[in-house]
Design a protein around this motif. Structure first.
Motif, short mmCIF file in Angstrom:
data_model
loop_
_atom_site.label_atom_id
_atom_site.label_comp_id
_atom_site.label_asym_id
_atom_site.label_seq_id
_atom_site.Cartn_x
_atom_site.Cartn_y
_atom_site.Cartn_z
N PHE A 122 22.47 37.55 17.44
CA PHE A 122 22.54 36.13 17.09
C PHE A 122 24.00 35.70 17.00
O PHE A 122 24.83 36.39 16.40
CB PHE A 122 21.86 35.85 15.74
CG PHE A 122 21.95 34.39 15.33
CD1 PHE A 122 21.01 33.48 15.77
CD2 PHE A 122 23.01 33.94 14.54
CE1 PHE A 122 21.10 32.14 15.41
CE2 PHE A 122 23.12 32.61 14.18
CZ PHE A 122 22.15 31.70 14.61
N ILE A 123 24.32 34.55 17.62
CA ILE A 123 25.67 33.99 17.54
C ILE A 123 25.56 32.47 17.43
O ILE A 123 24.84 31.83 18.20
CB ILE A 123 26.53 34.33 18.78
CG1 ILE A 123 26.56 35.84 19.04
CG2 ILE A 123 27.95 33.80 18.61
CD1 ILE A 123 27.30 36.23 20.31
N ALA A 124 26.28 31.88 16.48
CA ALA A 124 26.44 30.43 16.43
C ALA A 124 27.78 30.08 17.06
O ALA A 124 28.73 30.89 17.02
CB ALA A 124 26.39 29.95 14.99
N PHE A 125 27.87 28.89 17.63
CA PHE A 125 29.10 28.55 18.34
C PHE A 125 29.32 27.04 18.34
O PHE A 125 28.39 26.24 18.18
CB PHE A 125 29.07 29.08 19.78
CG PHE A 125 27.87 28.62 20.59
CD1 PHE A 125 27.93 27.46 21.36
CD2 PHE A 125 26.69 29.36 20.57
CE1 PHE A 125 26.84 27.05 22.10
CE2 PHE A 125 25.58 28.94 21.31
CZ PHE A 125 25.65 27.78 22.07
N VAL A 126 30.58 26.65 18.52
CA VAL A 126 30.99 25.26 18.65
C VAL A 126 31.97 25.17 19.81
O VAL A 126 32.80 26.06 20.01
CB VAL A 126 31.67 24.74 17.36
CG1 VAL A 126 32.16 23.31 17.54
CG2 VAL A 126 30.74 24.84 16.17
N GLY A 127 31.84 24.10 20.60
CA GLY A 127 32.75 23.94 21.73
C GLY A 127 33.10 22.48 21.98
O GLY A 127 32.37 21.57 21.57
N ILE A 195 17.58 24.22 10.86
CA ILE A 195 17.81 25.55 10.28
C ILE A 195 19.21 26.08 10.59
O ILE A 195 19.72 26.96 9.90
CB ILE A 195 16.76 26.56 10.77
CG1 ILE A 195 16.78 26.67 12.30
CG2 ILE A 195 15.37 26.17 10.28
CD1 ILE A 195 15.85 27.75 12.83
N HIS A 196 19.84 25.57 11.64
CA HIS A 196 21.18 26.02 11.99
C HIS A 196 22.27 25.11 11.45
O HIS A 196 23.46 25.34 11.69
CB HIS A 196 21.34 26.14 13.51
CG HIS A 196 20.39 27.10 14.13
ND1 HIS A 196 20.31 28.42 13.75
CD2 HIS A 196 19.46 26.93 15.10
CE1 HIS A 196 19.39 29.03 14.48
NE2 HIS A 196 18.84 28.15 15.29
N GLY A 197 21.89 24.05 10.72
CA GLY A 197 22.87 23.16 10.11
C GLY A 197 23.61 22.27 11.10
O GLY A 197 24.75 21.85 10.85
N PHE A 198 22.97 21.95 12.22
CA PHE A 198 23.62 21.12 13.22
C PHE A 198 23.95 19.72 12.71
O PHE A 198 24.92 19.09 13.12
CB PHE A 198 22.74 20.99 14.48
CG PHE A 198 22.56 22.27 15.24
CD1 PHE A 198 23.62 23.13 15.44
CD2 PHE A 198 21.32 22.61 15.77
CE1 PHE A 198 23.46 24.30 16.15
CE2 PHE A 198 21.15 23.78 16.48
CZ PHE A 198 22.22 24.64 16.67
#
Length: 905
Positions: A122-127, A195-198
Motif C-alpha cells: 500500500f502506498i499513498a501519494f500526491v502529485g 477512508i484515505h482522507g482525500f
C-alpha cells in the motif's frame, strides 16, 4: 536534467546517491512482480494537483527484503506491506530512498519476504498537475471566454510513474481496477467514503466517484484516464466472431465534439475488419477516443481510451476535405491496430518498439485502409511517404537499427522515429509481398495468438510467419532489422546479362560497402518477345551476381517498389526505363514509376552520378497527371530548395520550373471543390495551388492571379467572417497568401483569429494552419513577432512554429539565432517529451555551409546536456555535410539543366 523533486513523508528519509546510469542496469530488479493494481485517484482541478492511493498485489520470485519500483515527482507516504495468507500485521519500511536519476523508490523492510509468497503493498501519494504534456497532466480549453481545465494522461513510454508508483516496464503486466474521485462523475462521494482522507485539504464542492471494471493483463504505459467537462458521440460495432455488440464513443470538449463524427464512423467500420483479419476478438467492453487540445504526440493507443489531438482528429461535418479524411482514417486505424499490436501482445522491452509501431503503420496505414478505401490508392502513397521518409533517415552513418538497444529512459523517446515506424513498416511490407500478403497475415495471427496478453521479441514474429509460410523469414529479415542502413543495387550490362552488386547506400556523397550482406528480393520484371511481363522473385544473398536478361526488351528490378533498397542503372538504361514507364499501357505500374523517380533523385544528391544524368526523370512529367507523381516531384523540388535556398539564381529557376508544371493544372481545375468529384482531382487541385503559392513571383501574371484569388477570399472572410469562400482544402494556402500579399494588416488579422476564434472551425484551424501561415511572413519585424508569439502558445504547437519558420528563407537564420540564445529555456520546457529532438533537427538541418557545420558542432559540444536528443546531433551534422557536398558537386549541373529544360519540351 533537473533532479526529480520527489520525496517520502518520513522522518527517517535519507537521499539515495545512485550509481552512474552508465554502470547501472536500467531494468527493475526481478525479485518481485506485480499481479494487480487497485488504484484510487482524487483530482482537484481547482488546486491543480492530485492525490491517490494504490494497493498492489505482488508475487515474490526470490527472497528479498527490498521493494524497488518506479516513482517520479510524487510525494509518497503511508507505505506498508502485508503478507497474503499470513497474520494481519502490516510491515513498514525501516528505510526508504529515492533514486532520482533512475526514477525509483527503494523500500527496505525488517526481514526478507520468502520466495513463493504473495504480498499487498500500500502506498499513498500526491502529485502536481503539470502542463508539460507527460504523466498525468493538465490541459485547457475555452468556453464563453473563460479558461476551463481538464486532465488527461500520456504514459508512453515511461511516465506512468509520474502518476502513481508502479512497475513501469512493458514486460511487467498486471490487471488494473480503478476508482476516480472528481467533481464531475456519477456516484456521490462524501466524508463517510473518504477512508484515505482525500477531502481533508480539498476545495469545496460536491465530489463523486466512478469505479471502473478490472482490466485484462496490461502494461502500465497503456493505462489511461481523464477528467473534465467532456461530451461524447456514440455508436457501436458488432463482433463478427462472437456477435457481441460494443459501444464506441468519441469524447471532446462541448464546443468541438460534433466534429468527431467522421472519426466515430470510421472506427465503427474498421473494428470488425481487424477482428476478421487477426481472428482475435477485441477484448474490452468498449472503445473510447478522447480528442483533446493539449498533447505532445498526435495520438496514443491507450487500451480502451485512445487520445488524440483535436487538430488531427476533428473535421467539420460540412466539409469534404479528402486529405483531412485520409489523415483521420490513417491515424485512427493506426491506433486501433495497436489494440492488437502492443496492447494484447506487447514488446518485451523498448528495444522491440517496432513490433508495435511498424506493424501499426503497415496495418493501419496501408493494408486495412487500402481494403476499405481502394480509391485512395494507398500503396502508391505508402511508397512516396513511408519508404522515402525512412530512407532519408537510414541513408546516414548516424542511423540506428530498427531493433535498437535502449539501456536507459533517455534513449526511449528518441527511437519513436522514422526507423521504428516507416522503415519497420516498409521492410514488413517487403516480407509480406515476398511470401504473399494473405499468408503473411496468417503468420501474424499465429504470432498474436501465441502471445495473447503476453510479451514478445523479434524471433516470436518470425516463427509465426515461418509456421504459416514455410519461408525462412528470420534469415531474410535479419539485416534489415538488426543493422542500420539499406542496400543500393548497381546494375551493369553485357551480352544479354545483367550484373548486380549490392553495397550500403549513403547520402554523404559516396556509396560505401559495409560488412553487412542483405537478402535483397530483386523482383526482376522482364518482358518476353510477345510483350508479356513476368516477375521473378529472385533473392540476392551475395555481394554480386549475374542473371540472363533479354536486353532488347524492357526490364526493371524491384518491380512495384516493394523492396527496401535503391537501384542504380547506367544512365542509358535509366533513360530507357523512364521512356518505357511513360508510355500508355506500360508494363511498369505506379509503384515502378514512383520508385524510379525516388531512386533518381537520391542518386542526384550524391556523387554516384552527375545530377544531369538523372534529372531527365523530370522530362515528360506533364504527361502524368496522377497526384502522387506530382507530389513526388514537388517533394523532390523542395529537397533541391533546401540545399540551394540561399542561391537566388537557382531558386528563381526552380520556381519558374514549378510554375511551368503546375500552372496548367490549376487553370484547368480552378479553385472550387465538389463533394462528388474524384478524390484524385481534389488532391491534385490542392497540390497545384500549393505549388503556385510556394513558387510565386509577382511579375508573372499567372502566379499573381493565384495570389489574388486566394487573398481576395481571405479579405471577404476577414471583413464578414463568412467562410463560404474558404474551402477547408485551401485554408492554409489562403492564410499564407494573405500574409504574403496583405502585409502587416493581414498578419495581425490572422494573429487575432488565433487569439480570439469566433467559431469551432476557427478554433480548430488555429491549431495548425493559422500558426503556419504566420511563419510565412517575409518582413523581419513580423518574423520576430512570430518568434515572440510562439512562446505564448501551447507547447504542443512549438514544433509547428519551428518547422514553419525553417521553411521560410527569410526566417531561417533569425530562428537559429533565437534558438541558440534561448536554448536553456526551450530545453527545460520540452526536454521530457517527444518533440525536443525534432525541434533540434528542424532548426539546424536546413543549414548548408562549412561555417554552419563548424558553428553547430561547437554549439552542441559546449557543455550542452544532449542526452534527451543524443541521436539527433550526429544526424544534424551529417545532413549539413551532405548539403555542402551536394552544392559543391552539383550546382553547375543543376543550373545547366534548369537553364535548358525548355528546349526539351
Amino acid at each position: 536534467m533537473i533532479s526529480i523533486t520527489s520525496h517520502f513523508c518520513y522522518k527517517s528519509f535519507e537521499h539515495f546517491d545512485p550509481y552512474p546510469v552508465t554502470t547501472m542496469e536500467y531494468r527493475l530488479p526481478t525479485a518481485l512482480s506485480p499481479i494487480h493494481y487497485d488504484l484510487t485517484l482524487f483530482t482537484d482541478l481547482s488546486q491543480h494537483k492530485f492525490r491517490g492511493a494504490v494497493e498492489i498485489d505482488l508475487k515474490v520470485n526470490a527472497d528479498t527484503s527490498e521493494i524497488v519500483l518506479n516513482a517520479s515527482e510524487l510525494e509518497l507516504s503511508e507505505v506498508s506491506v502485508t503478507i497474503v495468507g499470513g497474520e494481519d500485521e502490516a510491515f513498514v519500511p525501516i528505510s526508504q530512498a529515492i533514486d532520482a536519476i533512475n526514477q525509483r523508490a527503494i523500500f527496505v523492510f525488517p526481514k526478507p519476504f520468502a520466495a513463493g509468497s504473495s504480498l499487498k503493498l500500500f502506498i499513498a501519494f500526491v502529485g502536481p498537475l503539470s502542463g508539460n504534456l507527460i504523466g498525468y497532466y493538465e490541459g485547457t480549453w475555452e468556453h464563453d471566454g473563460q479558461k476551463k481545465f481538464y486532465t488527461v494522461t500520456q504514459f508512453e513510454p515511461t511516465a506512468a510513474r509520474r502518476a502513481f508508483p508502479c512497475w513501469d516496464e512493458p514486460l511487467l503486466k498486471a490487471t488494473f481496477a480503478m476508482s476516480m474521485i472528481s467533481a464531475s462523475k456519477q456516484q456521490p462521494y462524501g466524508k463517510e467514503d473518504d477512508i484515505h482522507g482525500f477531502l481533508k485539504d480539498a476545495s469545496s464542492g460536491d465530489w463523486k466517484i466512478t469505479r471502473f471494471d478490472t482490466s485484462p493483463l496490461m502494461s502500465t504505459y497503456i493505462v489511461a484516464y481523464a477528467n473534465g467537462q467532456f461530451e461524447f458521440l456514440e455508436g457501436s460495432f458488432t463482433s463478427p466472431l462472437s456477435g457481441k455488440k460494443r459501444p464506441i464513443r468519441v469524447y471532446g470538449t462541448p464546443s468541438s465534439v460534433h466534429q468527431g463524427q467522421y472519426c466515430l464512423e470510421v472506427s465503427e467500420k474498421v473494428l470488425p475488419v481487424y477482428e476478421e483479419v487477426f481472428g482475435i476478438e477485441y477484448p474490452l467492453s468498449k472503445l473510447d477516443t478522447l480528442v483533446i487540445h493539449d498533447m505532445d504526440a498526435y495520438a496514443m493507443e491507450n487500451w480502451g481510451l485512445i487520445t488524440g489531438r483535436a487538430a488531427a482528429y476533428l473535421l467539420d461535418p460540412k466539409a469534404n476535405n479528402v486529405r483531412q479524411k485520409q489523415e483521420i482514417v490513417l491515424m485512427q486505424f493506426h491506433e486501433i491496430a495497436h489494440m492488437w499490436f502492443g496492447n494484447i501482445t506487447t514488446m518485451e522491452w523498448w528495444t522491440y518498439l517496432y513490433l508495435n509501431e511498424g506493424f501499426a503503420t503497415l496495418m493501419g496505414e496501408l493494408i486495412i485502409p487500402d481494403r476499405m478505401f481502394p480509391e485512395w490508392k494507398l500503396d502508391s502513397a505508402f511508397i512516396s511517404a513511408h519508404i522515402e521518409h525512412a530512407m532519408k533517415q537510414d541513408n546516414k552513418l548516424s542511423s540506428h537499427p530498427v531493433e535498437v538497444d535502449c539501456p536507459d529512459a533517455n534513449k526511449i523517446n528518441q527511437i519513436f522515429d522514422g526507423l521504428s515506424y516507416s522503415k519497420a513498416a516498409s521492410v514488413l511490407r517487403m516480407l509480406a509481398n515476398h511470401v504473399g500478403v494473405e499468408d503473411f497475415l496468417k503468420g501474424v495471427s499465429m504470432y498474436l495468438q501465441a502471445h495473447l496478453y503476453g510479451n514478445s521479441v523479434t524471433g516470436d514474429l518470425w516463427r509465426g510467419v515461418e509456421e504459416a509460410t514455410g519461408f525462412n523469414a528470420s534469415e531474410f529479415m535479419d539485416a534489415y532489422i538488426s543493422k542500420g542502413g539499406f542496400p543500393v543495387i548497381t546494375v551493369t550490362e553485357s551480352e544479354e546479362t545483367i550484373h548486380v552488386t549490392q553495397a550500403r547506400f549513403l547520402q554523404k556523397g559516396t556509396v560505401e560497402e559495409a560488412d553487412t550482406v542483405w537478402h535483397v528480393p530483386l523482383n526482376l520484371l522482364t518482358v518476353d518477345s510477345q510483350g508479356k511481363a513476368s516477375i521473378d522473385k529472385i533473392v540476392l544473398k551475395s555481394r554480386t551476381e549475374s542473371y540472363s536478361v533479354n536486353l532488347q526488351q524492357p526490364f526493371k528490378l524491384n518491380a512495384g517498389t516493394f523492396g527496401f533498397y535503391r537501384v542504380l542503372y547506367t544512365p542509358e538504361r535509366f533513360r530507357q526505363i523512364a521512356i518505357d514507364a511513360a508510355r500508355p499501357n506500360s508494363v511498369f505500374n505506379a509503384g515502378d514509376r514512383l520508385g524510379l523517380v525516388q531512386d533518381a533523385f537520391a542518386a542526384c544528391q550524391c556523387t554516384i552520378n552527375e545530377a544531369k544524368q538523372r534529372t531527365g526523370s523530370f522530362d515528360g512529367v506533364q504527361r502524368h497527371t496522377r497526384i502522387l507523381y506530382l507530389v513526388l516531384y514537388f517533394n523532390a523540388l523542395q529537397s533541391l530548395s533546401t540545399a540551394w535556398w540561399e542561391n537566388d539564381k537557382v531558386m528563381h529557376l526552380l520556381n519558374e520550373f514549378r510554375r511551368f508544371l503546375f500552372k496548367p493544372i490549376a487553370s484547368e481545375l480552378g479553385y472550387e471543390y465538389s463533394a462528388d468529384e474524384n478524390p484524385d482531382i481534389s488532391l491534385l487541385r490542392t497540390c497545384a495551388i500549393s505549388n503556385l503559392v510556394s513558387a510565386r513571383d509577382e511579375e508573372l501574371s499567372n502566379v499573381l492571379h493565384c495570389q489574388i484569388q486566394l487573398y481576395t477570399r481571405f479579405k471577404h472572410f476577414h471583413e464578414t467572417r463568412d467562410s463560404s469562400l474558404i474551402p477547408e482544402e485551401l485554408q492554409g494556402l489562403i492564410y499564407t497568401a494573405a500574409v504574403r500579399s496583405g502585409g502587416e494588416d493581414a498578419y495581425l488579422a490572422i494573429q487575432q483569429i488565433i487569439k480570439d476564434p469566433r467559431t469551432p472551425t476557427e478554433q480548430l484551424a488555429a491549431m495548425q494552419v493559422l500558426l503556419e501561415a504566420m511563419c510565412t511572413a517575409e518582413q523581419t519585424n513580423l518574423i520576430l513577432s512570430t518568434i515572440d508569439f510562439m512562446g505564448t502558445q501551447r507547447d504542443q504547437d512549438y514544433t509547428h512554429f519551428v518547422v514553419g519558420l525553417m521553411k521560410n528563407q527569410n526566417a531561417k537564420r533569425l530562428y537559429v539565432e533565437h534558438f541558440k540564445k534561448t536554448y536553456n529555456e526551450i530545453h527545460e520546457k520540452l526536454k521530457d517529451g517527444f518533440s525536443i529532438g525534432q525541434i533540434v533537427e528542424s532548426t539546424f538541418i536546413p543549414l548548408t555551409s562549412e561555417k554552419d557545420y563548424k558553428d553547430t558542432k561547437a554549439f552542441f559540444e559546449d557543455g550542452k546536456d544532449t542526452s534527451k536528443y543524443a541521436l539527433s546531433v550526429p544526424r544534424v551534422l551529417e545532413f549539413i555535410q551532405e548539403k555542402i557536398a551536394f552544392i559543391e558537386n552539383s550546382t553547375d549541373d543543376l543550373l545547366n539543366w534548369l537553364e535548358n529544360w525548355k528546349e526539351r519540351q
